[in-house]
Enzyme design. Structure first.
Site, short mmCIF file in Angstrom:
data_model
loop_
_atom_site.label_atom_id
_atom_site.label_comp_id
_atom_site.label_asym_id
_atom_site.label_seq_id
_atom_site.Cartn_x
_atom_site.Cartn_y
_atom_site.Cartn_z
N PRO A 186 -25.11 -26.44 -97.44
CG PRO A 186 -26.72 -27.46 -96.85
CD PRO A 186 -24.99 -27.49 -96.83
CD GLU A 187 -22.47 -20.43 -99.76
OE1 GLU A 187 -22.22 -19.28 -100.15
OE2 GLU A 187 -21.00 -21.69 -100.35
NE ARG A 200 -14.60 -23.71 -98.82
CZ ARG A 200 -16.16 -23.66 -97.66
NH1 ARG A 200 -16.40 -22.58 -99.08
NH2 ARG A 200 -16.24 -23.42 -96.80
NE ARG A 212 -19.28 -34.63 -98.16
CZ ARG A 212 -17.94 -33.38 -98.51
NH1 ARG A 212 -18.37 -32.72 -99.49
NH2 ARG A 212 -16.70 -33.76 -98.71
NE ARG A 250 -8.76 -7.82 -92.20
CZ ARG A 250 -8.28 -9.26 -91.47
NH1 ARG A 250 -7.61 -8.90 -90.05
NH2 ARG A 250 -8.03 -10.60 -91.62
CG HIS A 274 -27.07 -41.05 -97.37
ND1 HIS A 274 -26.34 -41.99 -96.42
CD2 HIS A 274 -27.43 -41.52 -98.70
CE1 HIS A 274 -25.72 -41.96 -97.99
NE2 HIS A 274 -26.14 -42.54 -98.72
CE LYS A 294 -22.57 -20.64 -94.51
NZ LYS A 294 -21.30 -21.48 -94.76
#
Length: 269
Positions: A2-3, A259, A109, A150, A90, A57
């Site tokens: 979830p973002e 990622r 998880r 950067r 769960h 989050k």
């Protein structure tokens, strides 16, 4: 995982059922999450819930004495259910209300967290976070200043929570596509016009996802148990090998650390 849009969707879904209501007690069936469930939570009885907020989050439940801080981890979700609803495999934590309803936390998880802080000023998990992406503080001027010099690829750079919170893997990929910026570009190479466009696309992509109830790819459910629908609008994420919806070029995938990144080699430069 979830973002930000999924967490904001959850906040909006649970807030009407929690804010102004009274917490009866918590039932913890599995205390071993990413961090052990704070023992203080087990002592809470008959406490009013003053507000339901979000930072990055994290879901923040304000009580008179402090804050319950919830992170959904990799696979967590929260739902509002009648208090007598039997738990499934769960379903690890129930926050029961005096009105006969409850907030149920489900996490296959077990990489989420339920923590207690007397003050948000002492909340270590909230320290060093960058600005909210939908706030005025996240501007083209801010991004350009942070990008100066950067030599990091722009995709993982955007996912750094000290730069800006909540721009996770899905939304970084989608925003870079919308801004036509290649994910391997060095952050320091962004022009003022590109920084302006990137900030605007990040805000737009996140807002569209919030409006659609977030993105459900695997475990995420909204507070009413329904999936998020933004997955149907994804332009590049998860579409490797398929045709770009803009130009027809085959969508590519690459790795940035652990990622996976998705991009169009023609549209993104």
């Amino acid at each position: 995982m979830p973002e930000l849009p999924e967490v904001e969707t959850s906040r909006r879904g649970i807030a009407p059922f929690l804010q102004g209501k009274t917490l009866s007690h918590l039932t913890v069936r599995q205390p071993r999450l990413r961090w052990p469930v704070s023992e203080t939570l087990l002592t809470l009885r008959d406490r009013p819930i003053l507000s339901v907020q979000r930072r990055a989050k994290y879901l923040l439940l304000e009580l008179p004495e402090g804050w319950i801080v919830i992170h959904l981890g990799m696979s967590g979700s929260v739902r509002i259910l009648p208090a007598l609803t039997p738990p499934q495999k769960h379903d690890h934590i129930d926050l029961l209300l005096t009105d006969g309803m409850m907030l149920r936390y489900t996490d296959p998880r077990r990489f989420g967290a339920w923590l207690w802080y007397d003050s948000l000023a002492t909340a270590s998990v909230l320290a060093h976070l960058g600005p909210e992406p939908l706030s005025e503080a996240f501007s083209a001027e801010y991004l350009l200043e942070k990008a100066r010099g950067r030599r990091t690829a722009v995709k993982p750079w955007l996912m750094d929570n000290t730069l800006v919170v909540g721009v996770g893997n899905i939304y970084a990929s989608e925003s870079l596509f919308s801004a036509q910026i290649h994910p391997d570009r060095l952050a320091g190479s962004l022009s003022a016009d590109e920084a302006h466009l990137l900030v605007q696309t990040i805000k737009a992509v996140l807002q569209r996802s919030i409006d659609q109830g977030g993105t459900t790819l695997r475990d995420f459910l909204q507070a009413d148990g329904k999936p998020g629908y933004f997955a149907q609008q994804l332009q590049v994420y998860g579409r490797a090998g398929e045709a770009c919806l803009t130009c027809g070029t085959t969508i590519k995938r690459s790795k940035h650390g652990q990622r996976t990144t998705f991009y169009c080699p023609h549209c993104q430069r």
